[in-house]
Design a protein around this motif. Structure first.
Motif, PDB file in Angstrom:
ATOM      1  N   HIS A 153      61.347  53.950  63.825  1.00 20.50           N
ATOM      2  CA  HIS A 153      62.142  55.066  63.305  1.00 20.50           C
ATOM      3  C   HIS A 153      61.307  56.348  63.279  1.00 20.50           C
ATOM      4  O   HIS A 153      61.769  57.425  63.640  1.00 20.50           O
ATOM      5  N   TRP A 154      60.081  56.207  62.862  1.00 20.07           N
ATOM      6  CA  TRP A 154      59.168  57.347  62.885  1.00 20.07           C
ATOM      7  C   TRP A 154      59.055  57.902  64.302  1.00 20.07           C
ATOM      8  O   TRP A 154      59.201  59.105  64.542  1.00 20.07           O
ATOM      9  N   LEU A 200      62.146  59.838  65.311  1.00 18.03           N
ATOM     10  CA  LEU A 200      62.234  61.163  64.686  1.00 18.03           C
ATOM     11  C   LEU A 200      61.218  62.128  65.299  1.00 18.03           C
ATOM     12  O   LEU A 200      61.508  63.295  65.550  1.00 18.03           O
ATOM     13  N   PHE A 201      60.024  61.596  65.555  1.00 26.53           N
ATOM     14  CA  PHE A 201      58.965  62.430  66.116  1.00 26.53           C
ATOM     15  C   PHE A 201      59.316  62.894  67.530  1.00 26.53           C
ATOM     16  O   PHE A 201      59.180  64.072  67.869  1.00 26.53           O
ATOM     17  N   GLU A 255      62.196  63.173  68.861  1.00 21.14           N
ATOM     18  CA  GLU A 255      63.314  64.114  68.822  1.00 21.14           C
ATOM     19  C   GLU A 255      62.808  65.527  68.480  1.00 21.14           C
ATOM     20  O   GLU A 255      63.240  66.511  69.065  1.00 21.14           O
ATOM     21  N   ARG A 256      61.859  65.591  67.556  1.00 16.29           N
ATOM     22  CA  ARG A 256      61.264  66.902  67.250  1.00 16.29           C
ATOM     23  C   ARG A 256      60.534  67.457  68.460  1.00 16.29           C
ATOM     24  O   ARG A 256      60.626  68.637  68.785  1.00 16.29           O
ATOM     25  N   CYS A 312      54.651  65.574  63.724  1.00 11.03           N
ATOM     26  CA  CYS A 312      54.323  64.181  63.468  1.00 11.03           C
ATOM     27  C   CYS A 312      54.347  63.875  61.972  1.00 11.03           C
ATOM     28  O   CYS A 312      54.921  62.870  61.544  1.00 11.03           O
ATOM     29  N   GLU A 347      55.891  65.600  59.559  1.00 12.16           N
ATOM     30  CA  GLU A 347      57.253  65.740  59.011  1.00 12.16           C
ATOM     31  C   GLU A 347      58.072  64.482  59.271  1.00 12.16           C
ATOM     32  O   GLU A 347      58.749  63.974  58.372  1.00 12.16           O
ATOM     33  N   SER A 348      58.001  63.984  60.507  1.00 10.37           N
ATOM     34  CA  SER A 348      58.795  62.785  60.801  1.00 10.37           C
ATOM     35  C   SER A 348      58.253  61.561  60.058  1.00 10.37           C
ATOM     36  O   SER A 348      59.022  60.715  59.604  1.00 10.37           O
ATOM     37  N   TYR A 349      56.939  61.514  59.910  1.00  9.05           N
ATOM     38  CA  TYR A 349      56.328  60.424  59.133  1.00  9.05           C
ATOM     39  C   TYR A 349      56.784  60.460  57.669  1.00  9.05           C
ATOM     40  O   TYR A 349      57.170  59.444  57.098  1.00  9.05           O
ATOM     41  N   GLU A 360      59.446  61.611  56.458  1.00  8.27           N
ATOM     42  CA  GLU A 360      60.862  61.263  56.329  1.00  8.27           C
ATOM     43  C   GLU A 360      61.129  59.777  56.535  1.00  8.27           C
ATOM     44  O   GLU A 360      62.232  59.306  56.298  1.00  8.27           O
ATOM     45  N   SER A 361      60.150  59.070  57.059  1.00 14.78           N
ATOM     46  CA  SER A 361      60.438  57.674  57.422  1.00 14.78           C
ATOM     47  C   SER A 361      59.373  56.714  56.900  1.00 14.78           C
ATOM     48  O   SER A 361      59.418  56.288  55.752  1.00 14.78           O
TER      49      SER A 361
END
Ligand code: 1PW
Length: 215
Positions: A117-118, A121-122, A124-125, A139, A141-143, A145-146
């Motif tokens: 999931h991380w 999200l990463f 996609e950013r 990296c 931010e996505s971490y 969030e997940s």
């Protein structure tokens, strides 16, 4: 064709493998899932030594899954669906606290699943980023969030330090080795829905069986 070990890594291999994960009846094949993760670990290792501790945990979890596949009940571990059914029906999972099965397939795969999931999200950013955006920020931010939601303080700290050493966007794209930045972005656009499907199928399965919190 035989792919030589020292042939230069391309992130495209990882996505090609994840694409092969999903069967016609929407089950997720463990061999391909694990192969996809192998590629990710190679990628992490090519990002430098600080990622070693991150790659090492993923590698040891990959090995646990490979051992199940090669073990006497290997056939039960063909897909994530068959594994969940088999382990739950035979009481092979510690559901509420760590006890007899600290390395069940369900628990081990859940860790990889959360990390996927991380990654989703990463990437996609990364896909929607522009030249001046910082990979370390994307990296972390996505971490946050997940995966960070499941990590204790020390791991979060160490991960944060590792992210700071990530190469800048342009170099990062070069390490991915798929072509120009435009080509990387296009490839991510194609690959992300595949990663996302694998993630969602697993998430739905775990959610249906109420095993998203295996300790
Ligand atoms: C550049 C983007 C790359 C994304 C790839 C994701 C790699 C994920 C590995 C993170 C591991 C951090 C260090 C290990 C922590 C473990 O404690 C933790 N493992 C995971 C995968 O989250 C939990 O496993 P545990 O301790 O319950 O066996």
């Amino acid at each position: 064709a035989v792919v030589s070990e020292n042939q230069k890594f391309s992130i495209k291999e990882v996505f090609d493998t994840f694409q092969l994960c999903v069967t016609e009846n929407k089950e997720v094949k463990i061999d391909q899932y694990v192969a996809g993760w192998r590629g990710l670990v190679r990628f992490l290792n090519s990002l430098g030594t600080v990622f070693y501790f991150i790659a090492k945990d993923a590698a040891s979890k990959i090995q646990i899954m490979v051992n199940y596949r090669n073990g006497e009940n290997g056939a039960q571990y063909a897909t994530i669906q068959s594994m969940v059914k088999y382990e739950l029906e035979n009481d092979l999972v510690d559901l509420t606290e760590k006890a007899s099965f600290p390395e069940s397939g369900c628990r081990t795969l859940l860790r990889l699943h959360r990390a996927l999931h991380w990654l989703e999200l990463f990437l996609e950013r990364l896909r929607t980023s522009t030249e001046d955006d910082k990979t370390s920020v994307m990296c972390s931010e996505s971490y946050n969030e997940s995966l960070a939601l499941f990590h204790p303080y020390m791991i979060r700290k160490a991960s944060g330090l590792a992210f700071c050493t990530l190469p800048r966007r342009y170099t990062f794209f070069e390490v991915m080795n798929v072509g120009t930045p435009d080509q990387v972005v296009a490839m991510l656009g194609e690959a992300l829905p595949l990663v996302s499907e694998v993630y969602q199928l697993t998430q739905d399965l775990y959610s249906k069986h109420n095993i998203l919190d295996i300790p």
